[in-house]
Scaffold this motif. Sequence first.
Motif, PDB file in Angstrom:
ATOM      1  N   GLU A  30       0.835  -1.211   0.000  1.00 34.04           N
ATOM      2  CA  GLU A  30       0.000   0.000   0.000  1.00 34.04           C
ATOM      3  C   GLU A  30       0.861   1.249   0.000  1.00 34.04           C
ATOM      4  OE1 GLU A  30      -2.940   0.131   3.119  1.00 34.04           O
ATOM      5  OE2 GLU A  30      -3.470  -1.969   2.782  1.00 34.04           O
ATOM      6  N   PHE A  31       1.890   1.265   0.818  1.00 33.25           N
ATOM      7  CA  PHE A  31       2.733   2.448   0.959  1.00 33.25           C
ATOM      8  C   PHE A  31       3.640   2.654  -0.256  1.00 33.25           C
ATOM      9  CE2 PHE A  31       6.559   4.672   2.432  1.00 33.25           C
ATOM     10  CZ  PHE A  31       5.981   5.819   2.970  1.00 33.25           C
ATOM     11  N   PHE A  32       4.418   1.639  -0.603  1.00 35.46           N
ATOM     12  CA  PHE A  32       5.424   1.823  -1.643  1.00 35.46           C
ATOM     13  C   PHE A  32       4.837   1.789  -3.061  1.00 35.46           C
ATOM     14  CE2 PHE A  32       8.099   0.691   1.980  1.00 35.46           C
ATOM     15  CZ  PHE A  32       9.014   1.726   1.915  1.00 35.46           C
ATOM     16  N   VAL A  33       3.818   0.982  -3.297  1.00 37.27           N
ATOM     17  CA  VAL A  33       3.221   0.908  -4.633  1.00 37.27           C
ATOM     18  C   VAL A  33       2.101   1.934  -4.777  1.00 37.27           C
ATOM     19  CG1 VAL A  33       1.946  -0.548  -6.266  1.00 37.27           C
ATOM     20  CG2 VAL A  33       3.839  -1.524  -4.953  1.00 37.27           C
ATOM     21  N   GLU A  34       1.093   1.833  -3.925  1.00 40.01           N
ATOM     22  CA  GLU A  34      -0.091   2.684  -4.066  1.00 40.01           C
ATOM     23  C   GLU A  34       0.207   4.153  -3.794  1.00 40.01           C
ATOM     24  OE1 GLU A  34      -2.821   1.465  -5.383  1.00 40.01           O
ATOM     25  OE2 GLU A  34      -1.895  -0.520  -5.396  1.00 40.01           O
ATOM     26  N   LEU A  35       1.036   4.446  -2.787  1.00 36.72           N
ATOM     27  CA  LEU A  35       1.319   5.841  -2.443  1.00 36.72           C
ATOM     28  C   LEU A  35       2.517   6.399  -3.208  1.00 36.72           C
ATOM     29  CD1 LEU A  35       0.671   8.333  -0.669  1.00 36.72           C
ATOM     30  CD2 LEU A  35       2.351   7.434   0.955  1.00 36.72           C
ATOM     31  N   SER A  83       1.130  15.954   0.410  1.00 35.53           N
ATOM     32  CA  SER A  83       0.227  16.781   1.216  1.00 35.53           C
ATOM     33  C   SER A  83      -1.225  16.506   0.843  1.00 35.53           C
ATOM     34  CB  SER A  83       0.545  18.268   1.026  1.00 35.53           C
ATOM     35  OG  SER A  83       1.814  18.564   1.565  1.00 35.53           O
ATOM     36  N   GLY A  84      -1.491  16.337  -0.451  1.00 35.58           N
ATOM     37  CA  GLY A  84      -2.835  16.024  -0.912  1.00 35.58           C
ATOM     38  C   GLY A  84      -3.332  14.680  -0.424  1.00 35.58           C
ATOM     39  N   SER A  95      -2.520  13.637   2.585  1.00 35.98           N
ATOM     40  CA  SER A  95      -2.422  13.792   4.048  1.00 35.98           C
ATOM     41  C   SER A  95      -1.255  13.017   4.645  1.00 35.98           C
ATOM     42  CB  SER A  95      -3.735  13.396   4.730  1.00 35.98           C
ATOM     43  OG  SER A  95      -4.779  14.219   4.275  1.00 35.98           O
ATOM     44  N   VAL A  96      -0.163  12.914   3.879  1.00 35.12           N
ATOM     45  CA  VAL A  96       1.053  12.259   4.372  1.00 35.12           C
ATOM     46  C   VAL A  96       1.931  13.329   4.995  1.00 35.12           C
ATOM     47  CG1 VAL A  96       3.126  10.981   3.720  1.00 35.12           C
ATOM     48  CG2 VAL A  96       0.931  10.453   2.628  1.00 35.12           C
ATOM     49  N   LYS A  97       2.300  13.115   6.237  1.00 36.76           N
ATOM     50  CA  LYS A  97       3.150  14.073   6.937  1.00 36.76           C
ATOM     51  C   LYS A  97       4.611  13.804   6.616  1.00 36.76           C
ATOM     52  CE  LYS A  97      -0.138  14.590  10.568  1.00 36.76           C
ATOM     53  NZ  LYS A  97      -0.438  15.150  11.812  1.00 36.76           N
ATOM     54  N   TYR A  98       5.332  14.882   6.377  1.00 36.77           N
ATOM     55  CA  TYR A  98       6.764  14.802   6.143  1.00 36.77           C
ATOM     56  C   TYR A  98       7.413  15.982   6.850  1.00 36.77           C
ATOM     57  CZ  TYR A  98       5.674  18.231   2.512  1.00 36.77           C
ATOM     58  OH  TYR A  98       5.239  19.334   1.847  1.00 36.77           O
ATOM     59  N   GLN A  99       8.724  15.892   7.011  1.00 36.59           N
ATOM     60  CA  GLN A  99       9.470  16.928   7.713  1.00 36.59           C
ATOM     61  C   GLN A  99      10.506  17.527   6.777  1.00 36.59           C
ATOM     62  OE1 GLN A  99      11.634  15.504  11.112  1.00 36.59           O
ATOM     63  NE2 GLN A  99      12.329  17.532  11.681  1.00 36.59           N
ATOM     64  N   ASN A 150      17.231  20.514  -1.637  1.00 35.57           N
ATOM     65  CA  ASN A 150      15.865  20.624  -1.131  1.00 35.57           C
ATOM     66  C   ASN A 150      15.512  19.205  -0.711  1.00 35.57           C
ATOM     67  OD1 ASN A 150      13.142  21.013  -0.682  1.00 35.57           O
ATOM     68  ND2 ASN A 150      12.689  21.800  -2.728  1.00 35.57           N
ATOM     69  N   ARG A 151      15.235  19.009   0.568  1.00 35.08           N
ATOM     70  CA  ARG A 151      14.992  17.646   1.021  1.00 35.08           C
ATOM     71  C   ARG A 151      13.970  17.594   2.143  1.00 35.08           C
ATOM     72  NH1 ARG A 151      20.094  15.455   4.608  1.00 35.08           N
ATOM     73  NH2 ARG A 151      20.074  17.113   6.151  1.00 35.08           N
ATOM     74  N   PHE A 152      13.434  16.385   2.320  1.00 33.67           N
ATOM     75  CA  PHE A 152      12.517  16.137   3.425  1.00 33.67           C
ATOM     76  C   PHE A 152      12.615  14.672   3.837  1.00 33.67           C
ATOM     77  CE2 PHE A 152       9.904  15.221  -0.318  1.00 33.67           C
ATOM     78  CZ  PHE A 152       9.220  14.064   0.046  1.00 33.67           C
ATOM     79  N   TYR A 153      12.072  14.397   5.001  1.00 33.73           N
ATOM     80  CA  TYR A 153      12.025  13.041   5.534  1.00 33.73           C
ATOM     81  C   TYR A 153      10.572  12.656   5.764  1.00 33.73           C
ATOM     82  CZ  TYR A 153      16.951  13.740   6.670  1.00 33.73           C
ATOM     83  OH  TYR A 153      18.297  13.997   6.595  1.00 33.73           O
ATOM     84  N   LEU A 154      10.318  11.371   5.642  1.00 34.31           N
ATOM     85  CA  LEU A 154       9.049  10.828   6.105  1.00 34.31           C
ATOM     86  C   LEU A 154       9.319   9.418   6.592  1.00 34.31           C
ATOM     87  CD1 LEU A 154       7.585   8.652   3.932  1.00 34.31           C
ATOM     88  CD2 LEU A 154       7.228  10.743   2.684  1.00 34.31           C
TER      89      LEU A 154
END
Length: 123
Positions: free
Chosen positions: A25-30, A88-89, A91-95, A104-108
């Motif tokens: 679900e996470f790696f394929v679908e998202l 963001s669309g 509703s996945v939170k990242y930092q 330009n980078r972020f973590y989740l």
Amino acid sequence: MSFQYEAIDHIQLASPIGSEDLAREFFVELLGFQEIEKPDVLRENGGVWFMTGTIQLHIGVEDTFSPAKKAHPAFRVKSIDKLKEYLSGKSVKYQDDDRLPGANRFYLNDPFGNRLEFLEWNA
């Protein structure tokens, strides 16, 4: 030295036993990875393998699982702002993290608590 390193062949992260569907679900679908087939001899170990571009990501299951909270893979992406907008669309939170000059980078975190980095180098 008479040998040389060419590239990383794959990255392996761990997850709890029985978490393969959640990983899909996470790696394929998202995130848009594709599931790839594990060799027959390794299927009995559980886990699931994914690929995007030339990057392979293997999820191995452990009965004494502990997430990687500091150690992490870093995925270089194009149009990272579009990825952030997409997440963001959903509703996945990242930092966001601006501590690496020129990037330009972020973590989740994946659903198991493993840290993932996404970055785009500034031109």
